[in-house]
Design an enzyme around this catalytic site. Structure first.
Site, PDB file in Angstrom:
ATOM      1  N   LEU A 217      -0.616  10.092 -26.322  1.00  0.00           N
ATOM      2  CA  LEU A 217       0.270   9.403 -25.725  1.00  0.00           C
ATOM      3  C   LEU A 217       0.399   9.670 -24.261  1.00  0.00           C
ATOM      4  O   LEU A 217      -0.389  10.480 -23.585  1.00  0.00           O
ATOM      5  CB  LEU A 217       1.584  10.043 -26.235  1.00  0.00           C
ATOM      6  CG  LEU A 217       1.852   9.972 -27.790  1.00  0.00           C
ATOM      7  CD1 LEU A 217       3.128  10.982 -28.069  1.00  0.00           C
ATOM      8  CD2 LEU A 217       1.824   8.403 -28.148  1.00  0.00           C
ATOM      9  N   PRO A 218       1.116   8.841 -23.215  1.00  0.00           N
ATOM     10  CA  PRO A 218       0.940   8.793 -22.069  1.00  0.00           C
ATOM     11  C   PRO A 218       1.170  10.306 -21.508  1.00  0.00           C
ATOM     12  O   PRO A 218       0.318  10.758 -20.625  1.00  0.00           O
ATOM     13  CB  PRO A 218       1.910   7.925 -21.707  1.00  0.00           C
ATOM     14  CG  PRO A 218       1.980   7.038 -22.670  1.00  0.00           C
ATOM     15  CD  PRO A 218       2.085   7.847 -23.612  1.00  0.00           C
TER      16      PRO A 218
ATOM     17  N   THR B 276      -3.052  14.176 -21.965  1.00  0.00           N
ATOM     18  CA  THR B 276      -3.045  14.958 -20.895  1.00  0.00           C
ATOM     19  C   THR B 276      -1.567  15.287 -20.437  1.00  0.00           C
ATOM     20  O   THR B 276      -0.841  14.252 -20.114  1.00  0.00           O
ATOM     21  CB  THR B 276      -3.839  14.292 -19.774  1.00  0.00           C
ATOM     22  OG1 THR B 276      -5.046  13.957 -20.101  1.00  0.00           O
ATOM     23  CG2 THR B 276      -3.786  15.200 -18.413  1.00  0.00           C
TER      24      THR B 276
ATOM     25  N   LYS C 212      -8.042  20.364 -17.834  1.00  0.00           N
ATOM     26  CA  LYS C 212      -8.126  19.024 -17.659  1.00  0.00           C
ATOM     27  C   LYS C 212      -7.364  18.570 -16.310  1.00  0.00           C
ATOM     28  O   LYS C 212      -7.755  17.653 -15.757  1.00  0.00           O
ATOM     29  CB  LYS C 212      -7.288  18.266 -18.815  1.00  0.00           C
ATOM     30  CG  LYS C 212      -6.916  16.886 -18.513  1.00  0.00           C
ATOM     31  CD  LYS C 212      -8.250  16.001 -18.838  1.00  0.00           C
ATOM     32  CE  LYS C 212      -7.945  14.552 -18.528  1.00  0.00           C
ATOM     33  NZ  LYS C 212      -9.075  13.801 -18.343  1.00  0.00           N
TER      34      LYS C 212
ATOM     35  N   LYS D  22       0.359  11.276 -12.333  1.00  0.00           N
ATOM     36  CA  LYS D  22       0.954  12.098 -13.220  1.00  0.00           C
ATOM     37  C   LYS D  22       0.157  13.275 -13.315  1.00  0.00           C
ATOM     38  O   LYS D  22       0.583  14.422 -13.082  1.00  0.00           O
ATOM     39  CB  LYS D  22       0.954  11.503 -14.616  1.00  0.00           C
ATOM     40  CG  LYS D  22       1.476  12.483 -15.679  1.00  0.00           C
ATOM     41  CD  LYS D  22       1.022  12.187 -17.010  1.00  0.00           C
ATOM     42  CE  LYS D  22      -0.705  12.070 -17.373  1.00  0.00           C
ATOM     43  NZ  LYS D  22      -0.995  11.982 -18.616  1.00  0.00           N
TER      44      LYS D  22
HETATM   45  P1  NAD Z   1      -2.114   3.943 -22.547  1.00  0.00           P
HETATM   46  O1  NAD Z   1      -0.622   3.915 -21.834  1.00  0.00           O
HETATM   47  O2  NAD Z   1      -2.920   3.129 -22.736  1.00  0.00           O
HETATM   48  O3  NAD Z   1      -1.740   4.227 -24.201  1.00  0.00           O
HETATM   49  C1  NAD Z   1      -0.675   5.148 -24.750  1.00  0.00           C
HETATM   50  C2  NAD Z   1      -0.312   4.662 -25.964  1.00  0.00           C
HETATM   51  O4  NAD Z   1       0.937   5.449 -26.395  1.00  0.00           O
HETATM   52  C3  NAD Z   1       0.466   3.229 -25.863  1.00  0.00           C
HETATM   53  O5  NAD Z   1      -0.150   2.417 -26.467  1.00  0.00           O
HETATM   54  C4  NAD Z   1       1.881   3.499 -26.229  1.00  0.00           C
HETATM   55  O6  NAD Z   1       2.475   2.200 -26.815  1.00  0.00           O
HETATM   56  C5  NAD Z   1       2.025   4.502 -27.023  1.00  0.00           C
HETATM   57  N1  NAD Z   1       3.039   5.351 -27.105  1.00  0.00           N
HETATM   58  C6  NAD Z   1       3.849   5.866 -26.178  1.00  0.00           C
HETATM   59  N2  NAD Z   1       4.904   6.331 -26.840  1.00  0.00           N
HETATM   60  C7  NAD Z   1       4.780   6.263 -28.194  1.00  0.00           C
HETATM   61  C8  NAD Z   1       5.416   6.824 -29.259  1.00  0.00           C
HETATM   62  N3  NAD Z   1       6.490   7.553 -29.353  1.00  0.00           N
HETATM   63  N4  NAD Z   1       5.165   6.673 -30.610  1.00  0.00           N
HETATM   64  C9  NAD Z   1       3.825   5.953 -30.807  1.00  0.00           C
HETATM   65  N5  NAD Z   1       3.206   5.532 -29.771  1.00  0.00           N
HETATM   66  C10 NAD Z   1       3.559   5.548 -28.474  1.00  0.00           C
HETATM   67  O7  NAD Z   1      -2.574   5.352 -22.140  1.00  0.00           O
HETATM   68  P2  NAD Z   1      -3.917   5.907 -22.267  1.00  0.00           P
HETATM   69  O8  NAD Z   1      -4.999   5.550 -21.059  1.00  0.00           O
HETATM   70  O9  NAD Z   1      -4.544   5.558 -23.767  1.00  0.00           O
HETATM   71  O10 NAD Z   1      -3.993   7.614 -21.936  1.00  0.00           O
HETATM   72  C11 NAD Z   1      -3.447   8.415 -23.189  1.00  0.00           C
HETATM   73  C12 NAD Z   1      -3.468   9.899 -22.741  1.00  0.00           C
HETATM   74  O11 NAD Z   1      -4.884  10.306 -22.518  1.00  0.00           O
HETATM   75  C13 NAD Z   1      -2.556  10.076 -21.334  1.00  0.00           C
HETATM   76  O12 NAD Z   1      -2.176  11.318 -21.510  1.00  0.00           O
HETATM   77  C14 NAD Z   1      -3.975   9.952 -20.195  1.00  0.00           C
HETATM   78  O13 NAD Z   1      -3.503  10.661 -19.129  1.00  0.00           O
HETATM   79  C15 NAD Z   1      -5.077  10.450 -20.776  1.00  0.00           C
HETATM   80  N6  NAD Z   1      -6.339  10.163 -20.564  1.00  0.00           N
HETATM   81  C16 NAD Z   1      -6.668   8.787 -20.226  1.00  0.00           C
HETATM   82  C17 NAD Z   1      -7.993   8.422 -19.851  1.00  0.00           C
HETATM   83  C18 NAD Z   1      -8.316   7.008 -19.614  1.00  0.00           C
HETATM   84  O14 NAD Z   1      -9.416   6.766 -18.983  1.00  0.00           O
HETATM   85  N7  NAD Z   1      -7.521   5.969 -19.908  1.00  0.00           N
HETATM   86  C19 NAD Z   1      -8.940   9.213 -19.838  1.00  0.00           C
HETATM   87  C20 NAD Z   1      -8.581  10.709 -20.360  1.00  0.00           C
HETATM   88  C21 NAD Z   1      -7.358  10.831 -20.678  1.00  0.00           C
END
Ligand code: NAD
Length: 294
Positions: free
Chosen positions: A65-66, A96, A171, A246
């Site tokens: 999740l975000p 994260t 992280k 964030k």
């Molecule tokens: P994103 O915003 O693309 O995905 C998050 C998903 O969670 C969305 O599809 C959203 O609809 C869903 N969501 C939110 N609340 C929800 C709930 N209550 N129930 C069900 N689904 C819900 O974000 P992301 O890029 O996939 O990143 C996710 C996490 O991974 C973050 O914490 C980010 O910091 C971390 N991260 C991202 C990357 C990257 O390159 N994108 C790399 C490493 C770590």
């Protein structure tokens, strides 16, 4: 067969869940965005109507999740997901989030007889698709051994960082460094191009020289220098600038808590805030390049 519930099919979660299916795990998924769930169903996953529905019958629950608030509101409280997971279940929280939030979920999970690991990842969307993520794991070593085959289906490197919350600490340190070298790379690219150099030539020289770093190797922020990176696709896809802001905020909180001096991290946060103020928060974090060219 291990039944996995997967909550959060965004940029990272969807390709991670796909790799679990490829490895032969049964995956039931939920996301607030129905199209994301439908896409996983197309790959052999099962759709759930809610997070509570997804965990029915699951022995392992993975969330991606975000931010902290999404994770806390998913798991904690009287109606939280931890109350729905069968005893003996394993929770792998891969988002994260603040180390303290992770520790709260750890404590609540332990109180309900559930094993939990904070297991944030590095490697970006390309690593998520290729199944080559790095997992930084905080929590019990025994739980990690149970989780290892599942993590190995999504990642290449699995590190035990230490006790509850330690994966999140590793992280935020990593992402602070990532932001600093991305900004430094963007600044150097802009300087070279403004001084008449071809961006591709400059990128290759620095990549093979002492300025070489991951942003230059894998993720050049200058449009057109590398194929298939967000910079060459209008900064779409990848890792949103608002998520990087964030993470830099989490690093500053950790610095405050430990009286650490992190001037580069503080400056990086300020620059990402400027990018967000321009309305570019949904773009990939390499869009920080824009601050140096416009
Ligand atoms: P994103 O915003 O693309 O995905 C998050 C998903 O969670 C969305 O599809 C959203 O609809 C869903 N969501 C939110 N609340 C929800 C709930 N209550 N129930 C069900 N689904 C819900 O974000 P992301 O890029 O996939 O990143 C996710 C996490 O991974 C973050 O914490 C980010 O910091 C971390 N991260 C991202 C990357 C990257 O390159 N994108 C790399 C490493 C770590």
């Amino acid at each position: 067969m291990t039944q996995i519930a997967f909550i959060g099919l965004g940029h990272m979660g969807l390709p991670m869940a796909r790799n679990l299916l490829k490895a032969g795990f049964a995956v039931t998924a939920f996301d607030l965005v129905p199209e994301a769930v439908a896409s996983l169903v197309g790959d052999g996953g099962k759709a759930a109507a809610s997070a509570a529905d997804a965990v029915r019958g699951a022995t392992v629950v993975i969330s991606m999740l975000p931010a902290s608030r999404h994770v806390e509101s998913l798991y904690l409280g009287d109606a939280g997901l931890l109350t729905r997971i069968a005893a003996g279940g394993l929770v792998l929280e891969c988002s994260t989030i603040a180390p303290d939030s992770a520790r709260k979920v750890h404590a609540a999970a332990a109180a309900r007889g559930l094993a939990m690991l904070d297991a944030p990842v590095s490697g970006g969307t390309a690593g998520a698709a290729a199944g080559t993520l790095t997992f930084m794991v905080g929590g019990d070593a025994e739980a990690l051994e149970k989780a290892r085959p599942i993590l190995a289906a999504m990642g290449k490197n699995i590190f035990h960082a230490g006790p509850d919350g330690a994966g999140q600490v590793a992280k935020v340190c990593n992402n602070q460094l990532l932001a600093v070298h991305m900004i430094g790379t963007a600044e150097a690219m802009a300087l070279g191009v403004a001084s008449g150099l071809d961006p591709a030539v400059l990128a290759e020289i620095m990549r093979q020289s002492s300025g070489g770093n991951w942003s230059l190797e894998k993720y050049n922020p200058w449009p057109g220098v590398m194929e298939n990176v967000p910079a060459s696709k209008g900064y779409s896809g990848g890792f949103m600038a608002e998520l990087m802001a964030k993470d830099l905020g989490l690093a500053q909180e950790a610095a405050q808590a430990t009286a650490s001096s992190t001037p580069m991290g503080a400056l990086a946060l300020q620059l990402y805030r400027l990018l967000l103020k321009r309305g570019d928060g949904k773009l990939d974090f390499s869009a920080v390049q824009k601050l140096f060219v416009e």
